[in-house]
Design an enzyme around this catalytic site. Structure first.
Site, PDB file in Angstrom:
ATOM      1  N   ARG A 165      14.473   2.941  30.244  1.00 27.48           N
ATOM      2  CA  ARG A 165      12.743   3.432  30.106  1.00 27.48           C
ATOM      3  C   ARG A 165      11.850   2.357  30.213  1.00 27.48           C
ATOM      4  O   ARG A 165      10.839   2.440  29.065  1.00 27.48           O
ATOM      5  CB  ARG A 165      12.522   4.159  29.446  1.00 27.48           C
ATOM      6  N   SER A 238      11.561  14.932  30.198  1.00 26.58           N
ATOM      7  CA  SER A 238      11.995  14.417  28.879  1.00 26.58           C
ATOM      8  C   SER A 238      10.529  13.721  28.104  1.00 26.58           C
ATOM      9  O   SER A 238       9.840  12.487  29.012  1.00 26.58           O
ATOM     10  CB  SER A 238      12.938  12.723  28.387  1.00 26.58           C
ATOM     11  N   GLU A 335       7.247   9.021  26.350  1.00 30.20           N
ATOM     12  CA  GLU A 335       7.786   8.482  27.077  1.00 30.20           C
ATOM     13  C   GLU A 335       6.622   8.583  28.616  1.00 30.20           C
ATOM     14  O   GLU A 335       6.795   7.362  29.276  1.00 30.20           O
ATOM     15  CB  GLU A 335       9.351   9.221  28.433  1.00 30.20           C
TER      16      GLU A 335
END
Ligand code: FAD
Ligand code: EPU
Length: 343
Positions: A165, A238, A335
């Site tokens: 990520r 998420s 995120e």
């Protein structure tokens, strides 16, 4: 004569972010043809210009003043002799449409990444990943406009600093406007089926020798079952990254909580925990405060119950992170990008 870009004033961003946060920008510049990007920037470059994709990984804590979008969505493909294709796609193509386009042309390798929202241009930013594949596994090159040096630049795979990520584009936000991404896709299927649930999904559909499109369909079914649909309830997938901790810390926690999932990271000395499990076991699944909350379907997804502001969503995120840290001693990190806000 067409200029290749279009400007709207006082543009609502509510339908342009998947949380459905109701904010507006003073100016929205839509670049329909990348040949016009430089001219669009000459006319509208400013310190606070924000490049928006599909808005599926942003929280508008305060509205950006000026927003640009790249809508150019052209795809080209070169065959290389070694059984691979070099597929080049402009930043504005919706990611899932691109995945389906590649599969229809028998260019294989993106099947596990079906149904991820967003644009092709944003895909390298957080190195999108799902079901055992990360986009860094398939990227050859990223082309961008460097706003600092005012020139086009290209990054080969290794210069993108990809990790879970993460990428160099995330570390220098707003510096690079990604214009094209080049992928190495295969003429021969090389299926990745080890992620939990994929084989079962194929088996339930009665498929014993899956083709790449079968894998994409299995992923689509899993995702549709597990994740709340932003068209029904605003969310950004998420909300937290899965925490990566030292092996010693992760093992000590796992000894205390034997049913807690612990995953390998591929890097010696570290392990990845499940943020969803930590949130659910800190009692925060379904938690609500004001107009925002934690989904009762998936603990890692924060939701807008209707009318939530970016500030309310970040407040819920802080409550969740505090509860997890208090119970397990594990810090969580968001995120999505918090626009106009800090963690
Ligand atoms: P935006 O949200 O518009 O922007 C995100 C950031 O990227 C911003 O900083 C923006 O400035 C920057 N950016 C956008 N376009 C460009 C460009 N062309 N050049 C440079 N910077 C740019 N992610 C996963 O990795 N895996 C998943 O499985 C996954 N599932 C999701 C499920 C749901 C329901 C949702 C809502 C989101 C999910 N996400 C997932 C997150 C999201 O889909 C990805 O992060 C996606 O790549 C964001 O794309 P976007 O175009 O919407 O970017
Ligand atoms: N779990 C719970 N409670 C829940 C949901 C899940 O305890 O409410 C536990 C279960 O034990 C489950 C584990 O969490 O086995 C993992 O759940 P899941 O398989 O749904 O994966 P995830 O870790 O929640 C990650 C990515 C997703 C990606 C999926 C599939 C991150 C932050 N998230 O989710 O990406 O689609 O794996 O590969 O890495 C995103 O980035 O936005 C995103 C959706």
């Amino acid at each position: 004569m067409r200029s290749g870009f279009r400007v709207s004033r006082h543009a609502s961003l509510k339908a342009l972010n998947t949380f459905g946060i109701d904010v507006a920008a003073e100016k929205l510049v839509d670049v329909e043809d990348l040949l016009a990007l430089e001219a669009a920037l000459d006319a509208h470059e400013s310190q606070d210009l924000f490049l928006l994709g599909s808005g599926s990984n942003v929280v508008f804590v305060s509205p950006p003043n000026a927003v640009m979008r790249i809508l150019d969505n052209r795809v080209t493909c070169e065959t290389s002799e070694d059984g691979y294709y070099r597929v080049r796609c402009a930043a504005g193509k919706p990611w899932h449409d691109f995945v389906m386009h590649t599969l229809e042309h028998h260019w294989y390798g993106l099947e596990n990444l079906a149904l991820i929202p967003g644009t092709v241009g944003a895909s390298p930013v957080q190195n999108i990943g799902a079901y055992g594949v990360e986009i860094m596994d398939r990227i050859l090159q990223v082309d961008a406009w460097d706003r600092q040096r005012r020139m086009p630049v290209s990054f080969l795979h290794d210069a993108c600093d990809f990790s879970y990520r993460d990428s160099r584009f995330k570390h220098e936000p707003d510096r690079y406007f990604i214009t094209h991404v080049e992928f190495k896709l295969s003429a021969q299927p090389r299926l990745v089926l080890d992620y939990a649930g994929i084989r079962d999904e194929l088996q339930d559909a009665g498929i014993s020798a899956p083709a790449p499109m079968d894998v994409a369909r299995a992923v689509i079914r899993q995702r549709t079952r597990k994740l709340p649909d932003p068209a029904v309830i605003g969310n950004a997938g998420s909300f937290f990254k899965n925490p990566i901790l030292s092996t010693a810390f992760a093992d000590a926690l796992a000894a205390e909580y034997p049913d807690m999932p612990v995953n390998r990271t591929g890097q010696p000395g570290s392990k990845k925990l499940s943020a969803a499990w930590l949130i659910e076991n800190a009692g925060m699944k379904g938690y609500t405060r004001g107009h925002a909350g934690v989904s009762d379907r998936h603990a890692l997804v924060l939701v807008n119950h209707g009318g939530a502001s970016g500030i309310e969503i970040v407040q819920v995120a802080r409550d969740v992170a505090e509860a997890v840290e208090a119970k397990f001693g594990v810090p969580l990190h968001p995120e999505p990008r918090l626009i106009g806000g800090e963690w």
